[in-house]
Structures are given as structure tokens and as C-alpha cells.
Write an enzyme that holds these catalytic residues in place. Structure first.
Site, short mmCIF file in Angstrom:
data_model
loop_
_atom_site.label_atom_id
_atom_site.label_comp_id
_atom_site.label_asym_id
_atom_site.label_seq_id
_atom_site.Cartn_x
_atom_site.Cartn_y
_atom_site.Cartn_z
N HIS A 56 0.86 -1.19 0.00
CA HIS A 56 0.00 0.00 0.00
C HIS A 56 0.89 1.24 0.00
O HIS A 56 2.12 1.12 0.05
CB HIS A 56 -0.98 0.01 1.18
CG HIS A 56 -0.36 0.05 2.54
ND1 HIS A 56 0.46 -0.94 3.03
CD2 HIS A 56 -0.44 0.97 3.54
CE1 HIS A 56 0.84 -0.63 4.25
NE2 HIS A 56 0.31 0.53 4.59
N HIS A 58 1.49 3.82 2.03
CA HIS A 58 2.00 4.57 3.19
C HIS A 58 3.53 4.67 3.12
O HIS A 58 4.22 3.72 2.74
CB HIS A 58 1.57 3.89 4.50
CG HIS A 58 0.16 4.21 4.88
ND1 HIS A 58 -0.56 3.49 5.80
CD2 HIS A 58 -0.67 5.20 4.46
CE1 HIS A 58 -1.77 4.02 5.94
NE2 HIS A 58 -1.86 5.06 5.12
N ASP A 60 5.98 4.53 5.15
CA ASP A 60 6.87 3.56 5.81
C ASP A 60 6.98 2.26 5.02
O ASP A 60 7.78 1.39 5.38
CB ASP A 60 6.45 3.31 7.27
CG ASP A 60 5.06 2.73 7.40
OD1 ASP A 60 4.19 3.06 6.58
OD2 ASP A 60 4.83 1.94 8.33
N HIS A 109 -7.59 -0.47 5.16
CA HIS A 109 -6.51 0.33 5.79
C HIS A 109 -6.15 1.49 4.87
O HIS A 109 -5.99 2.62 5.33
CB HIS A 109 -5.31 -0.58 6.06
CG HIS A 109 -4.10 0.12 6.58
ND1 HIS A 109 -4.05 0.68 7.84
CD2 HIS A 109 -2.90 0.37 6.01
CE1 HIS A 109 -2.86 1.25 8.02
NE2 HIS A 109 -2.15 1.08 6.92
N ASP A 126 -0.44 -4.10 5.75
CA ASP A 126 -1.09 -3.56 6.95
C ASP A 126 -2.58 -3.90 6.99
O ASP A 126 -3.36 -3.25 7.68
CB ASP A 126 -0.90 -2.04 7.03
CG ASP A 126 0.52 -1.66 7.41
OD1 ASP A 126 1.36 -2.56 7.54
OD2 ASP A 126 0.79 -0.45 7.55
N HIS A 165 4.16 -5.47 9.71
CA HIS A 165 4.82 -5.02 10.95
C HIS A 165 4.83 -6.17 11.95
O HIS A 165 3.91 -7.00 11.96
CB HIS A 165 4.05 -3.84 11.60
CG HIS A 165 4.04 -2.59 10.79
ND1 HIS A 165 4.93 -1.55 11.00
CD2 HIS A 165 3.23 -2.19 9.78
CE1 HIS A 165 4.66 -0.56 10.15
NE2 HIS A 165 3.64 -0.92 9.39
FE LIG Z 1 0.03 1.43 6.61
#
Ligand SMILES: [Fe+2]
Length: 211
Positions: A56, A58, A60, A109, A126, A165
Site C-alpha cells: 500500500h 504509506h 513507511d 486500511h 497492513d 509489521h
Molecule cells: Fe500502513
């Protein structure tokens, strides 16, 4: 197929390096925030990186894209319209050597969230963590994620779950294990219950001793 989970810094981020032993062709998922450990693995095994996948958009998960592209010439793969060299839709398949990667659109998300299946492995970004699920801001987003998680849970139970994560009690899981133990997944029968847990997660965690 060799499948490696790599710690890539940030907020306990995981990157994944997957390669074909015979052809030495490779793909990586989310080589971020720190792409150096991933590049080191690529060099160590003399791999040719064909694709960089982003689960995705994001930062990070995308921050290492340029660094790695510039050093390997790999093509960036994102959900369609996501600005990659290649956009993938739900059900798209890409081959790397003798490995088939299948992309599953799992919005919630973020609208562009995808999960990636390779053999027995499912990279969940995520969308799904071990014992938890991806954060959402609104009830509408939670509903979209709820539907995506139901779709994931219809996949074979033996599939290994590899999250974006390291937020759980273990770095990986299986679909079966999440069905039995993940409190969000155990509430996929009723959206109101799922939403309640999202809204009360901070208290629930404390009451149940969840880190
Ligand atoms: Fe994320």
C-alpha cells in the site's frame, strides 16, 4: 522458492525477499523504511531483482523504493493507479522465475491495499497482523476492511500469514491460527462486533493483557 522475512527498521517493519533458486530472479515486498538490509541480501545471494511490490502507499512501506530501484533496475508494482511502473488489479498474476505471485485487492486500511500470495505464503501488509488488523479512521473504512478480511479468511487455512509489521506475539501466523485467535477475525460474523472492538481496542488490550 526461498522466502525471507527481513527486519527493515521503522516501526517494527517487515520487508520480504522472495526468489527463485534456479534462476536467481527475485521480488521484494515493501523494502522500507530501510532498504539496505534487503539490498545486502540481494547481493549476498547474487540475485536479479525484477520487481518491488508495495502492499500500500504509506510512506513507511514505500520510502525505500527509489533507493532500491536505482541500484537494481527493478520495476515498481503497485495497485492499479498507484504510480508504479506496473499496476495490478485483483487477481493479477506475475511470474518471477518459477514463482507465481497472485495479487488480492484488500482495501480498508488504505484504498490501494493489496495482499500477495506466493505458494503457501501470504504477505498481508497492513491489512492483517498477527492478532490484530490494520488501522482505519472511519466506520466506512472499517466496513471496507471487514469485507476484505472476510475475503482473506476464505483462503486455505494452511497459508502462512506474513504481516507488514511485527506487532503480534509471533512474527508470522497462518490463516487457521488467525481464525482461532485473532479477536478481530473472531468478530467477522457481525460488523457491529468488529467495529465495537476497533472503537474499544485500547481498553480491550489492557483488559486482555495484549501488548
Ligand atoms: Fe500502513
Amino acid at each position: 522458492m526461498i522466502f525471507k522475512q527481513i527486519n527493515s527498521g521503522g516501526d517494527r517493519n517487515f520487508s520480504y525477499l522472495i526468489y527463485c533458486e534456479e534462476t536467481k530472479l527475485a521480488a521484494v515486498s515493501d523494502p522500507s523504511p530501510d532498504p539496505v538490509p534487503v539490498l545486502n541480501e540481494i547481493k549476498k545471494h547474487s540475485l536479479e531483482l525484477q520487481y518491488i511490490f508495495n502492499t500500500h502507499s504509506h510512506p513507511d512501506h514505500t520510502g525505500g523504493n527509489e533507493y532500491l530501484k536505482n541500484r537494481t533496475g527493478a520495476k515498481l508494482v503497485t495497485f492499479e493507479g498507484g504510480g508504479g511502473d506496473l499496476g495490478v488489479n485483483d487477481g493479477a498474476v506475475l511470474n518471477v522465475g518459477n514463482i507465481s505471485f497472485e495479487f488480492i485487492h484488500t482495501p480498508g486500511h488504505t484504498p490501494d491495499s493489496i495482499c500477495i500470495k506466493a505458494g503457501e505464503n501470504l504477505v498481508t501488509g497492513d491489512t492483517l497482523f498477527v492478532g490484530k488488523v490494520g488501522g482505519t479512521y472511519t466506520e466506512e473504512e472499517a466496513k471496507v476492511e471487514f469485507e476484505s478480511l472476510k475475503k482473506l479468511m476464505s483462503l486455505p487455512g494452511h497459508l502462512k500469514v506474513w504481516p507488514g509489521h511485527n506487532y503480534g506475539i509471533a512474527p508470522s501466523s497462518t490463516i487457521d491460527n488467525e481464525l482461532k485467535t485473532n479477536p478481530f477475525i473472531m468478530r467477522l460474523n457481525k460488523f457491529e462486533d468488529f467495529l465495537w472492538l476497533k472503537q474499544n481496542w485500547a481498553t480491550y488490550k489492557v483488559e486482555h493483557g495484549i501488548q
